[in-house]
Scaffold this active site. Structure first.
Site, PDB file in Angstrom:
ATOM      1  N   ASN A 210     -24.536 -26.761 -58.233  1.00 48.20           N
ATOM      2  CA  ASN A 210     -23.432 -27.602 -57.750  1.00 48.20           C
ATOM      3  C   ASN A 210     -23.467 -28.937 -58.472  1.00 48.20           C
ATOM      4  O   ASN A 210     -24.368 -29.197 -59.280  1.00 48.20           O
ATOM      5  CB  ASN A 210     -23.509 -27.778 -56.227  1.00 48.20           C
ATOM      6  CG  ASN A 210     -24.800 -28.450 -55.817  1.00 48.20           C
ATOM      7  OD1 ASN A 210     -25.006 -29.624 -56.093  1.00 48.20           O
ATOM      8  ND2 ASN A 210     -25.681 -27.708 -55.165  1.00 48.20           N
ATOM      9  N   LYS A 289     -30.531 -10.663 -69.526  1.00 47.95           N
ATOM     10  CA  LYS A 289     -29.186 -11.219 -69.558  1.00 47.95           C
ATOM     11  C   LYS A 289     -28.141 -10.128 -69.281  1.00 47.95           C
ATOM     12  O   LYS A 289     -28.195  -9.054 -69.904  1.00 47.95           O
ATOM     13  CB  LYS A 289     -28.957 -11.846 -70.939  1.00 47.95           C
ATOM     14  CG  LYS A 289     -27.710 -12.667 -71.006  1.00 47.95           C
ATOM     15  CD  LYS A 289     -27.537 -13.274 -72.392  1.00 47.95           C
ATOM     16  CE  LYS A 289     -26.122 -13.782 -72.519  1.00 47.95           C
ATOM     17  NZ  LYS A 289     -25.681 -13.917 -73.894  1.00 47.95           N
ATOM     18  N   LYS A 341     -29.590 -28.726 -36.424  1.00 46.86           N
ATOM     19  CA  LYS A 341     -30.853 -28.817 -37.184  1.00 46.86           C
ATOM     20  C   LYS A 341     -31.904 -29.610 -36.412  1.00 46.86           C
ATOM     21  O   LYS A 341     -33.018 -29.795 -36.888  1.00 46.86           O
ATOM     22  CB  LYS A 341     -30.591 -29.442 -38.558  1.00 46.86           C
ATOM     23  CG  LYS A 341     -29.611 -28.612 -39.390  1.00 46.86           C
ATOM     24  CD  LYS A 341     -29.508 -29.020 -40.837  1.00 46.86           C
ATOM     25  CE  LYS A 341     -28.335 -28.299 -41.476  1.00 46.86           C
ATOM     26  NZ  LYS A 341     -28.569 -27.898 -42.859  1.00 46.86           N
TER      27      LYS A 341
HETATM   28  N1  CTP Z   1     -30.341 -28.418 -46.325  1.00 41.78           N
HETATM   29  C1  CTP Z   1     -31.612 -27.949 -46.544  1.00 41.78           C
HETATM   30  N2  CTP Z   1     -31.804 -26.654 -46.932  1.00 41.78           N
HETATM   31  C2  CTP Z   1     -30.768 -25.828 -47.093  1.00 41.78           C
HETATM   32  C3  CTP Z   1     -29.443 -26.297 -46.873  1.00 41.78           C
HETATM   33  C4  CTP Z   1     -29.262 -27.610 -46.497  1.00 41.78           C
HETATM   34  O1  CTP Z   1     -32.579 -28.703 -46.400  1.00 41.78           O
HETATM   35  N3  CTP Z   1     -30.993 -24.578 -47.478  1.00 41.78           N
HETATM   36  C5  CTP Z   1     -30.170 -29.812 -45.882  1.00 41.78           C
HETATM   37  C6  CTP Z   1     -29.500 -30.714 -46.890  1.00 41.78           C
HETATM   38  O2  CTP Z   1     -30.453 -31.314 -47.736  1.00 41.78           O
HETATM   39  C7  CTP Z   1     -28.834 -31.726 -45.981  1.00 41.78           C
HETATM   40  C8  CTP Z   1     -28.460 -30.929 -44.759  1.00 41.78           C
HETATM   41  O3  CTP Z   1     -29.318 -29.805 -44.767  1.00 41.78           O
HETATM   42  O4  CTP Z   1     -29.720 -32.722 -45.554  1.00 41.78           O
HETATM   43  C9  CTP Z   1     -27.046 -30.481 -44.693  1.00 41.78           C
HETATM   44  O5  CTP Z   1     -26.694 -29.837 -45.879  1.00 41.78           O
HETATM   45  P1  CTP Z   1     -25.211 -29.352 -46.143  1.00 41.78           P
HETATM   46  O6  CTP Z   1     -25.179 -28.579 -47.424  1.00 41.78           O
HETATM   47  O7  CTP Z   1     -24.256 -30.472 -45.951  1.00 41.78           O
HETATM   48  O8  CTP Z   1     -24.986 -28.413 -44.905  1.00 41.78           O
HETATM   49  P2  CTP Z   1     -25.350 -26.939 -44.619  1.00 41.78           P
HETATM   50  O9  CTP Z   1     -26.357 -26.913 -43.518  1.00 41.78           O
HETATM   51  O10 CTP Z   1     -25.744 -26.250 -45.888  1.00 41.78           O
HETATM   52  O11 CTP Z   1     -23.974 -26.387 -44.064  1.00 41.78           O
HETATM   53  P3  CTP Z   1     -22.566 -26.167 -44.836  1.00 41.78           P
HETATM   54  O12 CTP Z   1     -22.897 -25.873 -46.287  1.00 41.78           O
HETATM   55  O13 CTP Z   1     -21.995 -25.009 -44.125  1.00 41.78           O
HETATM   56  O14 CTP Z   1     -21.759 -27.409 -44.657  1.00 41.78           O
END
Ligand code: CTP
Length: 395
Positions: A210, A289, A341
């Protein structure tokens, strides 16, 4: 000019034998993580060369009011605005007279006249020059104007005479500078920060990632470091230089990031999950690949482990701070992430505003409600986030 360090001093060197000791002071300040911008008078350059100070401070030394390297060519304004304080060391009798009179006829005197920060002066001169009534009148004026006088000390002088007029030793000048700053609040504490994107391999050359730049996570790590914490930064692939004074563990995938976090977690007091971790990873990455064909390609993805929720759910968990990057309904999503969380604090930001940018606009969500912070550079927001976190963690 003044970018690398949180704390910044403008060190003005004027003509005097003690200028050689200020070279040592420069080294001590840099070692104490204080950024030093040196400006020298013409007379100072007769004692020590700018090259010495440039090597020790890591920055070009300024001597000229018309220096074209200053962005808007207003060196005297620029210099004092970016400094927390100005220290003149050694301060000659002549320069003290200039400060007392408000004379502004070279870079350093003009900067002092235009200052909006505290001024500290460390006089160094022959004992008779020091006690000379004209000099003493000037010293009284400086004190009346709120200038902080450091010394001079008494003792043996460069000219061979003995009396008051020696510049205060560099170590004591360093202590006077350090006293200007509030004591660091995280000394002896361990802080773990995740930052950047993750990269989930599809095959040896392709992957899912990303557009997170890592800037916010790195800023949080730097802010914690500046508060005296031992900082471990677990970073996905970014183009950022590793912040000095932090242990950086580079990782690629969400699984690597989880493993790295778990390995450093014992003894952690604060955990900041700033990384944009992939929620899904290819179930079976190809060993070789993938070759192109005209068929539709379907990738099977499996969910990754939520690092933040895992850490927050551990017995003896550190104080956990999560981030929520949303493209809509920020408050509702951020608050639901905070509850799901089970973390005390979530930092909400709009993904389209935050990603890749040096600035951001964030809202802190905790049990008390929402605390919006005005738009600012990420490092400023990181320091404000740390203030809020320290307050919450202590309460
Ligand atoms: N996070 C994490 N591990 C993951 C996914 C997310 O530690 N596998 C943490 C991110 O670092 C952030 C928080 O969770 O602090 C929220 O991440 P975000 O991507 O905004 O949310 P998600 O829980 O992944 O939910 P969504 O993608 O559905 O918005």
């Amino acid at each position: 000019m003044f970018k690398r360090f949180h704390r910044q001093i403008l060190l003005g060197v004027t003509g005097g034998v003690a200028a050689y000791k200020v070279a040592e002071l420069t080294r001590l300040l840099v070692k104490a993580r204080i950024g030093v911008q040196v400006a020298m008078t013409e007379a100072a350059c007769g004692f020590v060369t700018p090259a010495t100070f440039q090597a020790l401070s890591g920055r070009a030394v300024l001597t000229d009011l018309w220096d074209p390297r200053i962005p808007n060519r207003m060196a005297h304004i620029e210099l004092s605005r970016q400094a927390d304080a100005i220290l003149i060391a050694p301060a000659s009798a002549d320069f003290i007279a200039k400060i007392a009179q408000g004379t502004a006829d070279d870079l350093l005197s003009t900067t002092v006249a235009a200052r909006n920060c505290p001024l500290l002066v460390a006089p160094a001169m022959n004992r008779e020059m020091w006690s000379n009534p004209a000099n003493q009148r000037n010293i009284q004026k400086l004190e009346a104007d709120g200038v902080v006088l450091l010394g001079p000390d008494a003792g043996e002088q460069a000219c061979g005479e003995v009396g008051r007029g020696r510049m205060v030793e560099p170590q004591h000048l360093l202590e006077a500078i350090l006293a200007l700053y509030p004591a660091p609040r995280l000394t002896g504490r361990k802080v773990v920060v995740t930052a950047g994107p993750t990269f989930e391999a599809i095959d040896p050359v392709r992957g899912i990632t990303n557009s997170s730049s890592g800037k916010m996570g790195y800023a949080v790590a730097e802010a914690a470091r500046d508060e005296g914490a031992e900082v471990v930064l677990v970073s996905g692939p970014t183009a950022l230089p590793p912040p000095s004074g932090c242990t950086v563990l580079p990782v690629r995938s969400a699984a690597d990031m989880l493993a790295a976090v778990q390995s450093v977690l014992p003894g952690t007091d604060l955990f900041f999950a700033v990384a944009a971790v992939a929620d899904y990873t290819p179930a079976e990455p190809a060993a070789h690949k993938l070759k192109k064909s005209s068929d539709v390609l379907t990738l099977t993805l499996k969910p990754t482990v939520d690092i933040l929720a895992t850490v927050a759910g551990m017995p003896d968990a550190p104080f956990c701070v999560g981030f929520a990057a949303e493209s809509q309904d920020l408050a509702a999503y951020a608050e639901s992430k905070r509850r799901n969380k089970k973390v005390p604090l979530i930092v909400g930001n709009l993904a389209q505003r935050a990603l890749g940018s040096d600035d951001n606009e964030i809202i802190l969500f905790d049990a008390e409600g929402a605390h919006p912070l005005p738009p600012a550079p990420k490092i400023v927001l990181a320091r404000q986030l740390l203030d809020h976190t320290i307050r919450l963690a202590r309460s």
